[in-house]
Motif scaffolding. Sequence first.
Motif, PDB file in Angstrom:
ATOM      1  N   ASN A   1      46.740  50.052   9.716  1.00  0.00           N
ATOM      2  CA  ASN A   1      45.434  50.829  10.204  1.00  0.00           C
ATOM      3  C   ASN A   1      44.419  50.079   9.240  1.00  0.00           C
ATOM      4  OD1 ASN A   1      43.271  52.658  10.745  1.00  0.00           O
ATOM      5  ND2 ASN A   1      43.650  53.881   9.063  1.00  0.00           N
TER       6      ASN A   1
ATOM      7  N   SER B   1      45.362  57.198   7.285  1.00  0.00           N
ATOM      8  CA  SER B   1      46.081  56.017   8.059  1.00  0.00           C
ATOM      9  C   SER B   1      47.552  56.784   8.324  1.00  0.00           C
ATOM     10  CB  SER B   1      46.527  55.222   6.956  1.00  0.00           C
ATOM     11  OG  SER B   1      45.221  54.469   6.757  1.00  0.00           O
TER      12      SER B   1
ATOM     13  N   GLY C   1      49.375  49.678   5.625  1.00  0.00           N
ATOM     14  CA  GLY C   1      50.346  49.585   6.267  1.00  0.00           C
ATOM     15  C   GLY C   1      51.283  50.721   6.051  1.00  0.00           C
TER      16      GLY C   1
ATOM     17  N   TYR D   1      55.485  50.979   7.020  1.00  0.00           N
ATOM     18  CA  TYR D   1      56.786  50.685   7.434  1.00  0.00           C
ATOM     19  C   TYR D   1      57.701  51.738   7.730  1.00  0.00           C
ATOM     20  CZ  TYR D   1      61.020  47.964   7.782  1.00  0.00           C
ATOM     21  OH  TYR D   1      62.258  47.567   8.436  1.00  0.00           O
ATOM     22  N   ASP D   2      58.078  51.763   8.847  1.00  0.00           N
ATOM     23  CA  ASP D   2      59.163  52.839   9.546  1.00  0.00           C
ATOM     24  C   ASP D   2      60.730  52.202   9.213  1.00  0.00           C
ATOM     25  OD1 ASP D   2      60.902  54.822  10.781  1.00  0.00           O
ATOM     26  OD2 ASP D   2      59.631  55.069  12.359  1.00  0.00           O
TER      27      ASP D   2
ATOM     28  N   THR E   1      52.067  57.038  17.203  1.00  0.00           N
ATOM     29  CA  THR E   1      53.500  56.383  17.409  1.00  0.00           C
ATOM     30  C   THR E   1      54.523  57.682  16.913  1.00  0.00           C
ATOM     31  OG1 THR E   1      52.641  54.392  16.896  1.00  0.00           O
ATOM     32  CG2 THR E   1      54.951  54.608  16.559  1.00  0.00           C
TER      33      THR E   1
ATOM     34  N   THR F   1      59.985  49.178  12.004  1.00  0.00           N
ATOM     35  CA  THR F   1      58.816  48.838  12.944  1.00  0.00           C
ATOM     36  C   THR F   1      57.441  48.899  11.609  1.00  0.00           C
ATOM     37  OG1 THR F   1      58.339  50.921  13.569  1.00  0.00           O
ATOM     38  CG2 THR F   1      59.310  49.499  15.289  1.00  0.00           C
TER      39      THR F   1
ATOM     40  N   TRP G   1      53.332  49.449  11.056  1.00  0.00           N
ATOM     41  CA  TRP G   1      51.969  49.681  11.699  1.00  0.00           C
ATOM     42  C   TRP G   1      50.964  49.463  10.530  1.00  0.00           C
ATOM     43  CZ3 TRP G   1      48.098  53.556  11.270  1.00  0.00           C
ATOM     44  CH2 TRP G   1      47.352  53.864  12.454  1.00  0.00           C
TER      45      TRP G   1
ATOM     46  N   ARG H   1      46.982  59.106  11.422  1.00  0.00           N
ATOM     47  CA  ARG H   1      46.804  58.151  12.470  1.00  0.00           C
ATOM     48  C   ARG H   1      48.202  57.640  13.179  1.00  0.00           C
ATOM     49  NH1 ARG H   1      41.213  54.951  12.763  1.00  0.00           N
ATOM     50  NH2 ARG H   1      39.511  56.764  12.134  1.00  0.00           N
ATOM     51  N   TRP H   2      49.008  57.219  12.264  1.00  0.00           N
ATOM     52  CA  TRP H   2      50.456  56.510  12.494  1.00  0.00           C
ATOM     53  C   TRP H   2      51.054  57.625  13.484  1.00  0.00           C
ATOM     54  CZ3 TRP H   2      54.895  58.652  10.924  1.00  0.00           C
ATOM     55  CH2 TRP H   2      56.051  57.987  11.663  1.00  0.00           C
TER      56      TRP H   2
END
Length: 76
Positions: A43, A57, A31, A33-34, A65, A39, A41, A60-61
């Motif tokens: 993977n 991961s 995971g 966390y922004d 995003t 938010t 996200w 990909r984020w």
Amino acid sequence: MPPKWEPRGEPVRVGTHDFPDRKLGRAVPYGIYDVAANTGWVNVGTDHDTAAFAVESIRRWWNATGRAVYPTAGGC
């Protein structure tokens, strides 16, 4: 009255955090966390929790995003 998540004394048996399955293998969540955007996200992969999996991961984020949310930041 607060909601009941599970009746007392009747817990549901679940797998551990990486969801091992003898037939299908293992699903490993990673995971991100922004904090600024509040938010999250996730993977999910089949690799173990390694540095390479963490980097992939995050990559990909960023591609899915991060690049759009932070256009002035450097990226992968």
